[in-house]
Design a protein around this motif. Structure first.
Motif, PDB file in Angstrom:
ATOM      1  N   GLY A  11       0.784  -1.219   0.000  1.00  0.00           N
ATOM      2  CA  GLY A  11       0.000   0.000   0.000  1.00  0.00           C
ATOM      3  C   GLY A  11       0.816   1.268   0.000  1.00  0.00           C
ATOM      4  O   GLY A  11       0.311   2.338  -0.373  1.00  0.00           O
ATOM      5  N   TYR A  12       2.074   1.183   0.435  1.00  0.00           N
ATOM      6  CA  TYR A  12       2.923   2.368   0.498  1.00  0.00           C
ATOM      7  C   TYR A  12       4.145   2.246  -0.399  1.00  0.00           C
ATOM      8  O   TYR A  12       5.131   2.962  -0.203  1.00  0.00           O
ATOM      9  CB  TYR A  12       3.339   2.636   1.948  1.00  0.00           C
ATOM     10  N   ASP A  13       4.084   1.391  -1.385  1.00  0.00           N
ATOM     11  CA  ASP A  13       5.204   1.287  -2.330  1.00  0.00           C
ATOM     12  C   ASP A  13       5.466   2.616  -3.023  1.00  0.00           C
ATOM     13  O   ASP A  13       6.616   2.981  -3.291  1.00  0.00           O
ATOM     14  CB  ASP A  13       4.916   0.203  -3.375  1.00  0.00           C
ATOM     15  N   TRP A  14       4.412   3.371  -3.304  1.00  0.00           N
ATOM     16  CA  TRP A  14       4.565   4.683  -3.953  1.00  0.00           C
ATOM     17  C   TRP A  14       5.387   5.635  -3.088  1.00  0.00           C
ATOM     18  O   TRP A  14       6.193   6.419  -3.598  1.00  0.00           O
ATOM     19  CB  TRP A  14       3.193   5.291  -4.233  1.00  0.00           C
ATOM     20  N   LEU A 197      12.854   6.857   9.314  1.00  0.00           N
ATOM     21  CA  LEU A 197      12.718   7.021   7.865  1.00  0.00           C
ATOM     22  C   LEU A 197      13.362   5.874   7.096  1.00  0.00           C
ATOM     23  O   LEU A 197      12.843   5.449   6.058  1.00  0.00           O
ATOM     24  CB  LEU A 197      13.318   8.360   7.441  1.00  0.00           C
ATOM     25  N   ALA A 198      14.483   5.366   7.607  1.00  0.00           N
ATOM     26  CA  ALA A 198      15.120   4.218   6.945  1.00  0.00           C
ATOM     27  C   ALA A 198      14.215   2.992   7.001  1.00  0.00           C
ATOM     28  O   ALA A 198      14.114   2.233   6.036  1.00  0.00           O
ATOM     29  CB  ALA A 198      16.474   3.924   7.594  1.00  0.00           C
ATOM     30  N   ALA A 199      13.538   2.798   8.129  1.00  0.00           N
ATOM     31  CA  ALA A 199      12.619   1.657   8.255  1.00  0.00           C
ATOM     32  C   ALA A 199      11.443   1.806   7.305  1.00  0.00           C
ATOM     33  O   ALA A 199      10.941   0.818   6.750  1.00  0.00           O
ATOM     34  CB  ALA A 199      12.130   1.542   9.694  1.00  0.00           C
ATOM     35  N   MET A 200      11.000   3.045   7.114  1.00  0.00           N
ATOM     36  CA  MET A 200       9.911   3.283   6.165  1.00  0.00           C
ATOM     37  C   MET A 200      10.315   2.897   4.754  1.00  0.00           C
ATOM     38  O   MET A 200       9.563   2.232   4.041  1.00  0.00           O
ATOM     39  CB  MET A 200       9.508   4.765   6.214  1.00  0.00           C
ATOM     40  N   VAL A 201      11.519   3.282   4.347  1.00  0.00           N
ATOM     41  CA  VAL A 201      11.889   3.155   2.934  1.00  0.00           C
ATOM     42  C   VAL A 201      12.445   1.782   2.578  1.00  0.00           C
ATOM     43  O   VAL A 201      12.357   1.363   1.424  1.00  0.00           O
ATOM     44  CB  VAL A 201      12.894   4.267   2.541  1.00  0.00           C
ATOM     45  N   ASP A 202      12.997   1.055   3.550  1.00  0.00           N
ATOM     46  CA  ASP A 202      13.684  -0.197   3.211  1.00  0.00           C
ATOM     47  C   ASP A 202      13.123  -1.387   3.994  1.00  0.00           C
ATOM     48  O   ASP A 202      13.379  -1.534   5.195  1.00  0.00           O
ATOM     49  CB  ASP A 202      15.184  -0.078   3.488  1.00  0.00           C
ATOM     50  N   PRO A 203      12.376  -2.262   3.344  1.00  0.00           N
ATOM     51  CA  PRO A 203      11.799  -3.439   4.011  1.00  0.00           C
ATOM     52  C   PRO A 203      12.830  -4.434   4.520  1.00  0.00           C
ATOM     53  O   PRO A 203      12.464  -5.380   5.230  1.00  0.00           O
ATOM     54  CB  PRO A 203      10.920  -4.064   2.915  1.00  0.00           C
ATOM     55  N   ARG A 204      14.103  -4.251   4.160  1.00  0.00           N
ATOM     56  CA  ARG A 204      15.129  -5.136   4.735  1.00  0.00           C
ATOM     57  C   ARG A 204      15.295  -4.916   6.226  1.00  0.00           C
ATOM     58  O   ARG A 204      15.856  -5.769   6.916  1.00  0.00           O
ATOM     59  CB  ARG A 204      16.463  -4.936   4.011  1.00  0.00           C
ATOM     60  N   ILE A 205      14.813  -3.791   6.735  1.00  0.00           N
ATOM     61  CA  ILE A 205      14.803  -3.557   8.176  1.00  0.00           C
ATOM     62  C   ILE A 205      13.598  -4.284   8.749  1.00  0.00           C
ATOM     63  O   ILE A 205      12.452  -3.950   8.460  1.00  0.00           O
ATOM     64  CB  ILE A 205      14.743  -2.048   8.479  1.00  0.00           C
ATOM     65  N   ALA A 206      13.880  -5.294   9.567  1.00  0.00           N
ATOM     66  CA  ALA A 206      12.823  -6.193  10.035  1.00  0.00           C
ATOM     67  C   ALA A 206      12.132  -5.698  11.297  1.00  0.00           C
ATOM     68  O   ALA A 206      11.031  -6.158  11.610  1.00  0.00           O
ATOM     69  CB  ALA A 206      13.418  -7.584  10.289  1.00  0.00           C
ATOM     70  N   ALA A 207      12.749  -4.789  12.027  1.00  0.00           N
ATOM     71  CA  ALA A 207      12.149  -4.250  13.244  1.00  0.00           C
ATOM     72  C   ALA A 207      12.801  -2.910  13.537  1.00  0.00           C
ATOM     73  O   ALA A 207      13.996  -2.723  13.283  1.00  0.00           O
ATOM     74  CB  ALA A 207      12.333  -5.198  14.424  1.00  0.00           C
ATOM     75  N   ALA A 208      12.013  -1.978  14.096  1.00  0.00           N
ATOM     76  CA  ALA A 208      12.540  -0.638  14.369  1.00  0.00           C
ATOM     77  C   ALA A 208      12.086  -0.165  15.737  1.00  0.00           C
ATOM     78  O   ALA A 208      10.964  -0.455  16.165  1.00  0.00           O
ATOM     79  CB  ALA A 208      12.079   0.351  13.295  1.00  0.00           C
ATOM     80  N   ALA A 209      12.973   0.583  16.405  1.00  0.00           N
ATOM     81  CA  ALA A 209      12.650   1.154  17.712  1.00  0.00           C
ATOM     82  C   ALA A 209      13.304   2.528  17.849  1.00  0.00           C
ATOM     83  O   ALA A 209      14.256   2.707  18.606  1.00  0.00           O
ATOM     84  CB  ALA A 209      13.105   0.217  18.838  1.00  0.00           C
ATOM     85  N   PRO A 210      12.817   3.527  17.094  1.00  0.00           N
ATOM     86  CA  PRO A 210      13.395   4.870  17.175  1.00  0.00           C
ATOM     87  C   PRO A 210      13.092   5.539  18.509  1.00  0.00           C
ATOM     88  O   PRO A 210      11.973   5.464  19.013  1.00  0.00           O
ATOM     89  CB  PRO A 210      12.721   5.607  16.012  1.00  0.00           C
TER      90      PRO A 210
END
Length: 350
Positions: A11-14, A197-210
């Motif tokens: 849904g957010y590929d764009w 922002l990196a987690a948003m753009v790159d699905p290789r990030i499997a988990a995020a905790a900013p």
């Protein structure tokens, strides 16, 4: 459930495509695919409990130019060659990003702690910080230059580019030790914003905790709550006010600076879209309840939309927003404990 998760991703590929296009618009990429390893050295440290930590210091070239050279430190537990664990599954990894006017060395103790839990722990210097700073004012000077020339985006977007190139490196050169499906990211303040922002753009990030980084820049401008954020990097805003013939930094100046050095951050790349875009991957946001730089009030709509996205994907347990009561712009022990537990739960469990 698989269909809902697939829909959440697509849904957010764009948004991801637009963000990458912005990143590419102000740089000359390397001829090589993704990264170059300019230097590499290794050392070790014997721990009191008899275990050994392995340190790998690498300089990656993420693009042309001086700021394209990024120092990286990778820390992991050394497993002896005759140990059975050496033949077991690869390890999850956690990228840790430092705050403004600090360096990767500021996170060394946390990096070692996380490595001792069984992760591969990675830090890097943000642009114009640490070994990438030629002078104490290098970062401030770069922000002013970015405002006036539009040739760089050193505040957030260029560091996100570096994280993407770091992921290229980790998933290509360290597949012998790193589980490429289990890479997490966290960061403090500036590092927290870059992690988000990196987690948003790159699905290789499997988990995020900013941590103390996620905020709504547009809400802050619209509600005259931008002063604390401006005060954290004042030189660019003061220069902009002068260039615009204004005696003080007002909402018009702030808007102009953000549009120049972080195009789209006030609009499509803000948290209203970029937080739900991380779904269905685990996301923990850690803020101070009284943080004037990251006002909790400004995140209410984005948090609601993110909760709805994770609920639609049937993984509501993978999202949490934590506001530490009575805390301003600082990282508490409780935040670190939650961030580390989040990585253990979602990257090590099972």
């Amino acid at each position: 459930m698989a269909d809902e998760i697939s829909d959440a991703r697509e849904g957010y590929d764009w948004l991801r495509e637009e963000f990458v296009n912005v990143l590419r618009s102000r740089r000359r990429p390397l001829d090589a695919p993704g990264f170059l390893e300019a230097s590499w050295q290794e050392s070790s440290q014997r721990l009191p409990d008899g275990r050994t930590l392995l340190y790998q210091d690498v300089e990656l070239v993420t693009e042309e130019g001086e700021q394209g050279r990024m120092p990286v430190t990778i820390v992991s537990l050394l497993i002896p060659e005759n140990n059975e664990q050496q033949h077991q599954q690869k390890r999850a990894a956690v990228i840790l990003l430092h705050s403004t006017n600090k360096s990767k060395e500021a996170l060394l103790e946390k990096q070692k702690e996380i490595a001792c839990l069984g992760f591969v722990a990675i830090t890097c210097d943000n642009r114009y910080h640490g070994a990438r700073a030629s002078s104490p004012s290098a970062y401030s000077d770069a922000l002013v230059r970015a405002w006036r020339t539009g040739q760089e985006m050193p505040f957030l977007f260029d560091p996100v580019w570096d994280v993407l190139r770091l992921l290229d490196y980790l998933t290509a050169a360290h597949t012998d030790i790193i589980d490429c499906s289990g890479i997490g990211i966290t960061g403090v303040s500036l590092g927290g914003m870059v992690a988000w922002l990196a987690a948003m753009v790159d699905p290789r990030i499997a988990a995020a905790a900013p941590m103390i980084g996620v905020q709504c820049f547009k809400w802050a401008v619209d509600n005259n709550c931008f002063h604390a954020r401006v005060a954290s990097i004042p030189h660019a805003f003061n220069a902009a006010a002068a260039d615009m013939g204004k005696s003080e930094v007002d909402a018009q100046v702030v808007t102009a600076v953000w549009n120049r050095i972080t195009p789209g951050l006030l609009h499509q790349f803000g948290p209203r879209n970029s937080l739900p875009a991380i779904c269905p991957r685990p996301l923990l946001i850690l803020n101070g309840e009284s943080d004037p730089r990251c006002p909790v009030e400004g995140l209410r709509e984005a948090v609601r939309r993110t909760e709805e996205a994770y609920s639609r994907a049937r993984v509501p347990h993978r999202f949490e927003f934590y506001a530490d009561g009575g805390v301003g712009h600082e990282v508490t022990d409780a935040m670190w404990d939650k961030a580390i537990t989040w990585m253990q739960t979602h990257l090590l469990a099972g």
